[in-house]
Design a protein around this motif. Sequence first.
Motif, short mmCIF file in Angstrom:
data_model
loop_
_atom_site.label_atom_id
_atom_site.label_comp_id
_atom_site.label_asym_id
_atom_site.label_seq_id
_atom_site.Cartn_x
_atom_site.Cartn_y
_atom_site.Cartn_z
N ASP A 325 12.77 41.95 -2.86
CA ASP A 325 14.16 41.96 -2.42
C ASP A 325 14.74 40.55 -2.32
O ASP A 325 15.94 40.34 -2.55
CB ASP A 325 14.29 42.64 -1.05
CG ASP A 325 14.35 44.16 -1.18
OD1 ASP A 325 14.25 44.67 -2.31
OD2 ASP A 325 14.48 44.83 -0.13
N PHE A 329 18.76 39.33 -3.01
CA PHE A 329 19.76 38.85 -2.05
C PHE A 329 19.84 37.32 -1.98
O PHE A 329 20.78 36.76 -1.42
CB PHE A 329 19.57 39.46 -0.65
CG PHE A 329 18.29 39.10 0.05
CD1 PHE A 329 18.03 37.80 0.45
CD2 PHE A 329 17.36 40.09 0.36
CE1 PHE A 329 16.85 37.47 1.14
CE2 PHE A 329 16.19 39.78 1.04
CZ PHE A 329 15.94 38.47 1.43
N ARG A 353 15.69 50.22 -7.47
CA ARG A 353 15.23 49.84 -6.14
C ARG A 353 14.09 50.78 -5.75
O ARG A 353 14.29 51.98 -5.57
CB ARG A 353 16.37 49.97 -5.10
CG ARG A 353 17.71 49.34 -5.48
CD ARG A 353 17.64 47.83 -5.62
NE ARG A 353 17.13 47.14 -4.47
CZ ARG A 353 17.85 46.59 -3.49
NH1 ARG A 353 19.17 46.69 -3.53
NH2 ARG A 353 17.29 45.94 -2.50
N ASN A 441 24.52 37.72 -5.11
CA ASN A 441 23.72 38.53 -4.19
C ASN A 441 23.78 39.95 -4.74
O ASN A 441 24.80 40.63 -4.63
CB ASN A 441 24.31 38.48 -2.77
CG ASN A 441 23.54 39.36 -1.79
OD1 ASN A 441 22.83 40.28 -2.19
ND2 ASN A 441 23.70 39.08 -0.51
N ASP A 443 21.90 42.56 -3.92
CA ASP A 443 21.21 43.50 -3.02
C ASP A 443 22.12 44.72 -2.85
O ASP A 443 22.80 44.87 -1.83
CB ASP A 443 20.93 42.80 -1.69
CG ASP A 443 20.15 43.68 -0.71
OD1 ASP A 443 19.63 44.72 -1.16
OD2 ASP A 443 20.05 43.32 0.46
N GLY A 446 20.90 49.58 -1.74
CA GLY A 446 19.65 49.45 -0.98
C GLY A 446 19.40 50.65 -0.10
O GLY A 446 20.15 51.63 -0.10
#
Length: 495
Positions: A325, A329, A353, A441, A443, A446
Amino acid sequence: MSSLGNFVKRLRDIMRNDAGINGDAQRIEQIAWLLFLKVYDTKEEDWEFDDDAYESIIPEDCRWRNWAVDDGKGTALTGDDLLDFVNNTLFPTLKGIQVSKTTPINKAIVKTTFEDTNNYMKDGVLLRQVVNVIDELDLTNYEESHAFGDIYESILKELQSAGSAGEFYTPRAVTDFMAQMIKPVIGEKMADFACGTGGFIISWLKALESQKKTVEDRAAFDTSVYGIEKKQFPYMLCVTNLLLHDIDTPRVYHDNSLLKDVLDYTEDDQFDVVLMNPPYGGSEKTEVKNHFPSDLASSETADLFMSVIMYRLKQNGRAAVILPDGFLFGTDNAKVAIKKKLMSEFNLHTVIRMPHSVFAPYTSITTNILFFDRTGSTKETWFYRLDMPDGYKNFSKTKPMKLEHFAPAVEWWSDRQEITIDGFDKAKKYTVEELAERSYNIDLCGFPHEEEEILPPRELIQQYQEKRASLNADIDRILEQITGILGISDMEDLT
């Protein structure tokens, strides 16, 4: 052998009585070098049958058939005589084998396999018992050899609970899924620059198997894989793994992929496909970072491997890479530069993911699979969250991840739709402009917070450090924008 399934247990039970063996990691390493010699001797029988002029690189007295095989006549080495032979003849001889650039790969691997290998056993009678159990394997019998491939797989799985050795094993469900989605084609060359025990290589070969139709196809299949492994033990396991899968000339090298200037790579150093799980969580020294352009010179191992992959992927090539991860991020300078390069020069089309505990018990850090190709710049990226299967709270040694658990992702892959569940994005498409606006970023999609797992202290600290570095980079960037708007050239002007 009456019970292949009992093979590892029998060896363990014998070794538990040896004062020289300390824990599972040493037990597995002891089994591994003995297995290598047994497997190699079986392969040499094939090579001798095919070529009357074949000469072993191993001196006659050190070949498995001449010291390990017990013919039942009471002449086989045992006790102190066996220990003396192994420690003072076998190991020095194999470590001292002379090789050159012209030495065939299938011979050179003997020296590289034994360079840093050790004999841990101190009881020669117990060592004889272990040797006898291993020699019972009939690897010339197709069915038994094939069944032993599954037993070998179980040995590799033991690495997950054998201390630090666990870092070398990626669950087979994950490697099989990645190889399946990358769609291998006969004639392509695949690479893994931190290949561990060879899981990705074996999954690639398995996915390619059905395409072998001709003698030419077989030759292309045999030479389709390339691996580099820095650590001695997993390198030995990988070579044995490939020999067991009938790859007679394993193009696997005991080396460090990070110790060459990436700008020196040419088209000859590039591959059609890269499949890998780079080591992560490690921090590299300055001399390692010097092999990378300054903007890409991260201290994080996984970041550096991403740069190696980008420089070594052919035009129109494809890659599937596992990353933690923190890569998604992270907005520190190096990570942003790597992600910019990835999206401007490559097509990052999909990020899967994965649920937590896929790599348990080695690590609980959540990981992701990045699929990209070198067909042009990224226009849009799909993110898909693979949830924990029904009935599972965590994956574990007794309840590992299975290939079937990827079925929802496979089904979604061919008919991509945006999915939202309980207000959380499960699958969503973002344009490259949207990703750039987020300072890369990525991310996204999630896991909801209630699914997060409490990490062990070391991993928790690592994750906090990564988040702090990312936050600091965001603050610095925002301050730079504000000072630019205000026309302030120096932070001292604010005091």
